[in-house]
Write an enzyme that holds these catalytic residues in place. Sequence first.
Site, PDB file in Angstrom:
ATOM      1  N   ASN A   1      23.298  37.269  50.636  1.00  0.00           N
ATOM      2  CA  ASN A   1      21.888  37.003  50.350  1.00  0.00           C
ATOM      3  C   ASN A   1      21.246  36.137  51.424  1.00  0.00           C
ATOM      4  O   ASN A   1      21.872  35.227  51.965  1.00  0.00           O
ATOM      5  CB  ASN A   1      21.747  36.331  48.982  1.00  0.00           C
ATOM      6  CG  ASN A   1      22.251  37.230  47.875  1.00  0.00           C
ATOM      7  OD1 ASN A   1      22.448  38.421  48.094  1.00  0.00           O
ATOM      8  ND2 ASN A   1      22.461  36.676  46.700  1.00  0.00           N
TER       9      ASN A   1
ATOM     10  N   HIS B   1      24.484  37.596  56.247  1.00  0.00           N
ATOM     11  CA  HIS B   1      23.319  38.349  56.735  1.00  0.00           C
ATOM     12  C   HIS B   1      22.165  37.458  57.175  1.00  0.00           C
ATOM     13  O   HIS B   1      21.047  37.940  57.320  1.00  0.00           O
ATOM     14  CB  HIS B   1      22.858  39.345  55.666  1.00  0.00           C
ATOM     15  CG  HIS B   1      23.868  40.423  55.386  1.00  0.00           C
ATOM     16  ND1 HIS B   1      23.859  41.215  54.271  1.00  0.00           N
ATOM     17  CD2 HIS B   1      24.954  40.835  56.111  1.00  0.00           C
ATOM     18  CE1 HIS B   1      24.885  42.075  54.308  1.00  0.00           C
ATOM     19  NE2 HIS B   1      25.563  41.838  55.409  1.00  0.00           N
TER      20      HIS B   1
ATOM     21  N   CYS C   1      14.696  33.108  68.327  1.00  0.00           N
ATOM     22  CA  CYS C   1      13.808  33.429  69.447  1.00  0.00           C
ATOM     23  C   CYS C   1      14.306  34.683  70.168  1.00  0.00           C
ATOM     24  O   CYS C   1      15.486  34.786  70.499  1.00  0.00           O
ATOM     25  CB  CYS C   1      13.740  32.246  70.412  1.00  0.00           C
ATOM     26  SG  CYS C   1      12.703  32.621  71.829  1.00  0.00           S
TER      27      CYS C   1
ATOM     28  N   ASN D   1      29.235  42.469  37.236  1.00  0.00           N
ATOM     29  CA  ASN D   1      28.124  43.342  37.623  1.00  0.00           C
ATOM     30  C   ASN D   1      27.586  44.027  36.368  1.00  0.00           C
ATOM     31  O   ASN D   1      28.289  44.149  35.371  1.00  0.00           O
ATOM     32  CB  ASN D   1      28.611  44.399  38.633  1.00  0.00           C
ATOM     33  CG  ASN D   1      27.462  44.982  39.454  1.00  0.00           C
ATOM     34  OD1 ASN D   1      26.474  45.463  38.906  1.00  0.00           O
ATOM     35  ND2 ASN D   1      27.599  44.936  40.767  1.00  0.00           N
TER      36      ASN D   1
ATOM     37  N   ARG E   1       8.190  38.606  51.737  1.00  0.00           N
ATOM     38  CA  ARG E   1       9.459  38.272  51.069  1.00  0.00           C
ATOM     39  C   ARG E   1       9.670  36.764  51.030  1.00  0.00           C
ATOM     40  O   ARG E   1      10.152  36.210  50.038  1.00  0.00           O
ATOM     41  CB  ARG E   1      10.632  38.959  51.781  1.00  0.00           C
ATOM     42  CG  ARG E   1      10.725  40.431  51.431  1.00  0.00           C
ATOM     43  CD  ARG E   1      11.888  41.097  52.117  1.00  0.00           C
ATOM     44  NE  ARG E   1      13.179  40.606  51.667  1.00  0.00           N
ATOM     45  CZ  ARG E   1      14.324  40.825  52.314  1.00  0.00           C
ATOM     46  NH1 ARG E   1      14.320  41.535  53.434  1.00  0.00           N
ATOM     47  NH2 ARG E   1      15.459  40.350  51.855  1.00  0.00           N
TER      48      ARG E   1
ATOM     49  N   GLY F   1      27.506  40.682  41.573  1.00  0.00           N
ATOM     50  CA  GLY F   1      26.173  41.253  41.817  1.00  0.00           C
ATOM     51  C   GLY F   1      25.980  41.924  43.157  1.00  0.00           C
ATOM     52  O   GLY F   1      24.935  41.763  43.768  1.00  0.00           O
TER      53      GLY F   1
ATOM     54  N   CYS G   1      10.132  28.296  74.625  1.00  0.00           N
ATOM     55  CA  CYS G   1       9.891  29.223  75.740  1.00  0.00           C
ATOM     56  C   CYS G   1       8.689  30.133  75.503  1.00  0.00           C
ATOM     57  O   CYS G   1       8.325  30.901  76.378  1.00  0.00           O
ATOM     58  CB  CYS G   1      11.145  30.067  76.008  1.00  0.00           C
ATOM     59  SG  CYS G   1      11.442  31.331  74.749  1.00  0.00           S
TER      60      CYS G   1
HETATM   61  P1  OAD Z   1      22.136  45.830  46.003  1.00  0.00           P
HETATM   62  O1  OAD Z   1      20.697  45.874  45.623  1.00  0.00           O
HETATM   63  O2  OAD Z   1      22.681  46.959  46.804  1.00  0.00           O
HETATM   64  O3  OAD Z   1      23.037  45.719  44.698  1.00  0.00           O
HETATM   65  C1  OAD Z   1      22.755  44.775  43.691  1.00  0.00           C
HETATM   66  C2  OAD Z   1      23.894  44.834  42.677  1.00  0.00           C
HETATM   67  O4  OAD Z   1      23.680  43.799  41.729  1.00  0.00           O
HETATM   68  C3  OAD Z   1      23.961  46.149  41.896  1.00  0.00           C
HETATM   69  O5  OAD Z   1      25.322  46.587  41.862  1.00  0.00           O
HETATM   70  C4  OAD Z   1      23.468  45.766  40.488  1.00  0.00           C
HETATM   71  O6  OAD Z   1      24.124  46.518  39.459  1.00  0.00           O
HETATM   72  C5  OAD Z   1      23.875  44.310  40.430  1.00  0.00           C
HETATM   73  N1  OAD Z   1      23.017  43.486  39.545  1.00  0.00           N
HETATM   74  C6  OAD Z   1      21.675  43.538  39.383  1.00  0.00           C
HETATM   75  N2  OAD Z   1      21.255  42.574  38.556  1.00  0.00           N
HETATM   76  C7  OAD Z   1      22.364  41.870  38.184  1.00  0.00           C
HETATM   77  C8  OAD Z   1      22.596  40.735  37.348  1.00  0.00           C
HETATM   78  N3  OAD Z   1      21.608  40.092  36.716  1.00  0.00           N
HETATM   79  N4  OAD Z   1      23.878  40.295  37.214  1.00  0.00           N
HETATM   80  C9  OAD Z   1      24.902  40.915  37.839  1.00  0.00           C
HETATM   81  N5  OAD Z   1      24.743  41.986  38.639  1.00  0.00           N
HETATM   82  C10 OAD Z   1      23.492  42.456  38.817  1.00  0.00           C
HETATM   83  O7  OAD Z   1      22.373  44.430  46.737  1.00  0.00           O
HETATM   84  P2  OAD Z   1      23.575  44.006  47.705  1.00  0.00           P
HETATM   85  O8  OAD Z   1      24.860  44.585  47.266  1.00  0.00           O
HETATM   86  O9  OAD Z   1      23.480  42.541  47.868  1.00  0.00           O
HETATM   87  O10 OAD Z   1      21.633  43.833  53.716  1.00  0.00           O
HETATM   88  O11 OAD Z   1      23.141  44.694  49.055  1.00  0.00           O
HETATM   89  C11 OAD Z   1      23.939  44.501  50.183  1.00  0.00           C
HETATM   90  C12 OAD Z   1      23.096  44.454  51.415  1.00  0.00           C
HETATM   91  O12 OAD Z   1      22.280  45.648  51.477  1.00  0.00           O
HETATM   92  C13 OAD Z   1      22.064  43.340  51.441  1.00  0.00           C
HETATM   93  O13 OAD Z   1      22.590  42.112  51.891  1.00  0.00           O
HETATM   94  C14 OAD Z   1      21.043  43.863  52.402  1.00  0.00           C
HETATM   95  C15 OAD Z   1      20.929  45.278  51.884  1.00  0.00           C
HETATM   96  O14 OAD Z   1      20.465  46.224  52.790  1.00  0.00           O
HETATM   97  C16 OAD Z   1      20.893  43.514  54.787  1.00  0.00           C
HETATM   98  O15 OAD Z   1      19.705  43.257  54.698  1.00  0.00           O
HETATM   99  C17 OAD Z   1      21.667  43.495  56.054  1.00  0.00           C
END
Ligand code: OAD
Length: 277
Positions: free
Chosen positions: A108, A145, A153, A243, A76, A217, A180
């Site tokens: 993010n 996050h 560490c 979104n 990643r 997003g 450490c």
């Molecule tokens: P998701 O992958 O759950 O959701 C992405 C969102 O972005 C969806 O609602 C899509 O419709 C929208 N989307 C995609 N492309 C887009 C664009 N070009 N413009 C606008 N919207 C768009 O991602 P997150 O909501 O960020 O946590 O996920 C939340 C958390 O779940 C992350 O931080 C991560 C994951 O598990 C951890 O790792 C702790």
Amino acid sequence: MPGVVDNLKEIAEARRLLGSARRILILTGAGVSAESGVPTFRGPDGLWKTHRPEALATPEAFQADPRLVWEWYGWRRERVGACRPNAAHAAIARLTLGNENARLVTQNVDGLHELALEEAVSEGCSSTGSAERAVPTRAAPIRLHGSLFRTRCTGCDDRTMDRRPVDAASEATLPRCKRCGALLRPDVVWFGEGLDPEVLQRAMRSAETAEICLVVGTSGLVHPAASLPLLTRESGGVVLEVNLESTPLTTIAMSSIRGRAGQILPKLLEAEPELND
Ligand code: OAD
């Protein structure tokens, strides 16, 4: 998806609200980086469609197989490290730099908001001839996050920014603490872990005091991040959403604008919008 005319009306109304708000909170999720080539988590090509979070993003997974977890995070880091901020990151960066009452909270871990801020600061410097190239602390994103490019560490808890490639060929080659000698882990929040309380406090305070929470997003499924817009609403503020599709947060949003963040955000936040594409 609403027609172009609806979209234009919604954008104009959202611009009006944003223009008159004194305190603005922007909450972003993976969708804001999608146009930069960073995979989201839950979309059709999302990471959680092909990878099991419990095997890669939990403390138990790291304990059981740190090599596998580092291999995935190394991949990643490489993939995200090759991505550049898009027009949405740039518009947000200019807003937070120019408006001292705007705050950015992000879920993010990709570092693209930070890169956009650095780019905006150096653009500003070259146009004004200023030598000051530091991003002001208040403009830096509140990262709920953690960061892909920071290690923590497992022994002394030391945290370090680190963009070097990870050698996950064997457990012996994994990154270790310079202080450490203990194994380092990615400094991201895994499933089953709590957020840094101080970071969460700052995010909650920003949400409670915001007149507008602009949610961009995110699927709105992961808490406590997804509860922040609710705090704004409960404190008398307004929620706006950008979104591609509707989410659980759409129901509390005064307006939900359907479209790509990279196209919509400049129209919402920049001085001279082009409302005709
Ligand atoms: P998701 O992958 O759950 O959701 C992405 C969102 O972005 C969806 O609602 C899509 O419709 C929208 N989307 C995609 N492309 C887009 C664009 N070009 N413009 C606008 N919207 C768009 O991602 P997150 O909501 O960020 O946590 O996920 C939340 C958390 O779940 C992350 O931080 C991560 C994951 O598990 C951890 O790792 C702790």
